[in-house]
Write an enzyme that holds these catalytic residues in place. Structure first.
Site, short mmCIF file in Angstrom:
data_model
loop_
_atom_site.label_atom_id
_atom_site.label_comp_id
_atom_site.label_asym_id
_atom_site.label_seq_id
_atom_site.Cartn_x
_atom_site.Cartn_y
_atom_site.Cartn_z
N ALA A 167 0.83 -1.20 0.00
CA ALA A 167 0.00 0.00 0.00
C ALA A 167 0.87 1.25 0.00
O ALA A 167 0.63 2.20 -0.74
CB ALA A 167 -0.94 -0.01 1.20
N ASP A 168 1.90 1.27 0.84
CA ASP A 168 2.81 2.41 0.89
C ASP A 168 3.58 2.58 -0.41
O ASP A 168 3.67 3.68 -0.98
CB ASP A 168 3.81 2.24 2.04
CG ASP A 168 3.24 2.64 3.39
OD1 ASP A 168 2.33 3.48 3.41
OD2 ASP A 168 3.70 2.11 4.41
N LEU A 169 4.17 1.50 -0.89
CA LEU A 169 5.02 1.58 -2.08
C LEU A 169 4.23 1.98 -3.32
O LEU A 169 4.68 2.81 -4.11
CB LEU A 169 5.72 0.24 -2.31
CG LEU A 169 6.75 -0.15 -1.23
CD1 LEU A 169 7.23 -1.58 -1.44
CD2 LEU A 169 7.92 0.80 -1.22
N GLY A 172 3.38 5.62 -3.18
CA GLY A 172 4.53 6.42 -3.56
C GLY A 172 4.70 6.49 -5.06
O GLY A 172 5.03 7.55 -5.63
#
Length: 394
Positions: A167-169, A172
């Protein structure tokens, strides 16, 4: 040689992973990225340990190369003044604080666009800056559950998260892509804009055909481990020594699959000739295949199937991936000169540019490493910088 984003300046107030990963992508492509951290403590990812490498958090090391780092106390009047001065000649401003925080600090988009009308203001959050959940904190694990990813990931009786912070990657990546597009828009209009990027929106987008399928049928796929809802056989199987992935994505590949393994009985069986029927008889067919594969070595299976052009491969460990000749030939890892970490290796930028290849210009900055350098560039003198240090403003 000019890099694709060379000439653009990014002021990065983001922390942890989604924001820093996105700004690192921009930095890899040549943008000048100034990372702003809290004095004394810095980005919380510096404390995401273990693991660490010579005292440095690998979590931080993997998402912050090619940036210069400064420290500023954003709760101080002088710290806010410095940010606003940096914004004057910046192209991009990135933050991922809780909803409303930037406005309270006097760093909201409405204020910064008055200072610099061309600024691209990228605001990253868990749930977005609008809607009933806008004030909730969003972390990768929470979002993998909330946004539905875990409902379709894992075995039938047990949801699991993805092994990496997907989710974070991915957020980004969406941020970096959107910023690049918005900068192109500035060239056309002369005006910047506000980008509202959220982990939630990114994860819903990644559900892709799953959500379209839900609207089409009113149902959604259950967790199936490595199996695929619409294709058979398209999953992992246990060979006698290790797991192997088989990807028979169409009926032509099914024919090649049977020929390659010399399983004429399956090829001639009308129940399995078409994929729609293989899905119908999934349990029966997978049982047969599982039994046969369990008597074979992974390497032998792959050799036989590759000979006839059927996509397949082993489930490899990270060590096997990093030492694989193909991964090494692609130069998928890059070595970074770091003052505290000898032979630091991190994943390289994943796209190969024929004319402007990305490069590592800066190691992940030490806390406040470039504060004095950056402040001197915007007109501060040594005495003022010394006073700011003594007050822990920088």
């Amino acid at each position: 040689m000019n890099l694709p984003m060379q000439g653009f300046k990014v002021l990065d107030l983001s922390r942890t992973l989604a924001g820093p990963y996105g700004t690192m992508m921009l930095a890899d492509m040549g943008a000048e990225v100034i990372k702003v951290e809290q004095p004394l403590v810095g980005d919380e990812s510096r404390r995401f340990t273990p693991p660490s490498w010579n005292g440095e958090s690998v979590y931080y090391l993997a998402a912050n190369r090619n940036k210069r780092g400064i420290t500023l106390d954003l709760k101080s009047e002088e710290g806010i003044k410095i940010v606003k001065q940096l914004v004057k000649d910046a192209d991009v401003f990135v933050e991922n604080f809780r909803t409303g925080t930037m406005e309270k600090l006097g760093l909201g988009y409405d204020i910064l666009k008055e200072i610099n009308p061309r600024i691209i203001y990228c605001s990253i959050s868990g749930f977005g800056r609008t809607g009933p959940e806008k004030n909730r904190a969003g972390y990768d694990l929470v979002m993998q559950g909330f946004a539905g990813l875990m409902s379709i990931t894992g075995e039938t009786d047990k949801p699991v998260k993805a092994g990496m912070s997907i989710a974070d990657l991915s957020t980004g990546m969406f941020a970096a892509f959107s910023i690049s597009c918005a900068l192109h828009g500035v060239k056309q209009t002369g005006k910047g804009q506000y980008l509202d990027v959220s982990l939630l929106d990114g994860q819903v987008a990644l559900l892709n055909h799953m959500v379209t399928g839900f609207y089409a049928t009113g149902s959604y796929p259950e967790r199936m481990g490595t199996a695929h809802t619409s294709l058979v056989p398209y999953q992992g199987f246990k060979a006698s020594d290790k797991d192997v992935i088989i990807a028979v994505a169409n009926d032509g590949l099914w024919k090649k699959f049977c020929i390659g393994l010399e399983w004429n009985d399956l090829l001639e069986n009308e129940k399995y000739k078409l994929n729609i029927d293989r899905v119908k008889y999934r349990e029966e067919l997978v049982t047969i295949l599982s039994e046969r594969f369990s008597q074979m070595k992974c390497e032998d299976i792959i050799e036989m199937l590759e000979r006839v052009g059927v996509p397949c491969g082993p489930i490899q460990t990270i060590e096997e991936v990093l030492t694989h000749p193909q991964v090494q030939a692609r130069e998928a890892m890059v070595e970074v000169n770091h003052p505290n970490v000898p032979n630091l290796k991190v994943p390289a930028f994943p796209v190969k540019f024929s004319e402007t290849p990305t490069s590592v210009r800066y190691h992940p900055p030490l806390l406040g490493e470039h504060t004095e350098e950056v402040l001197l560039e915007i007109g501060y003198d040594q005495e003022t910088i010394k006073q700011l240090k003594s007050k822990n403003i920088i």
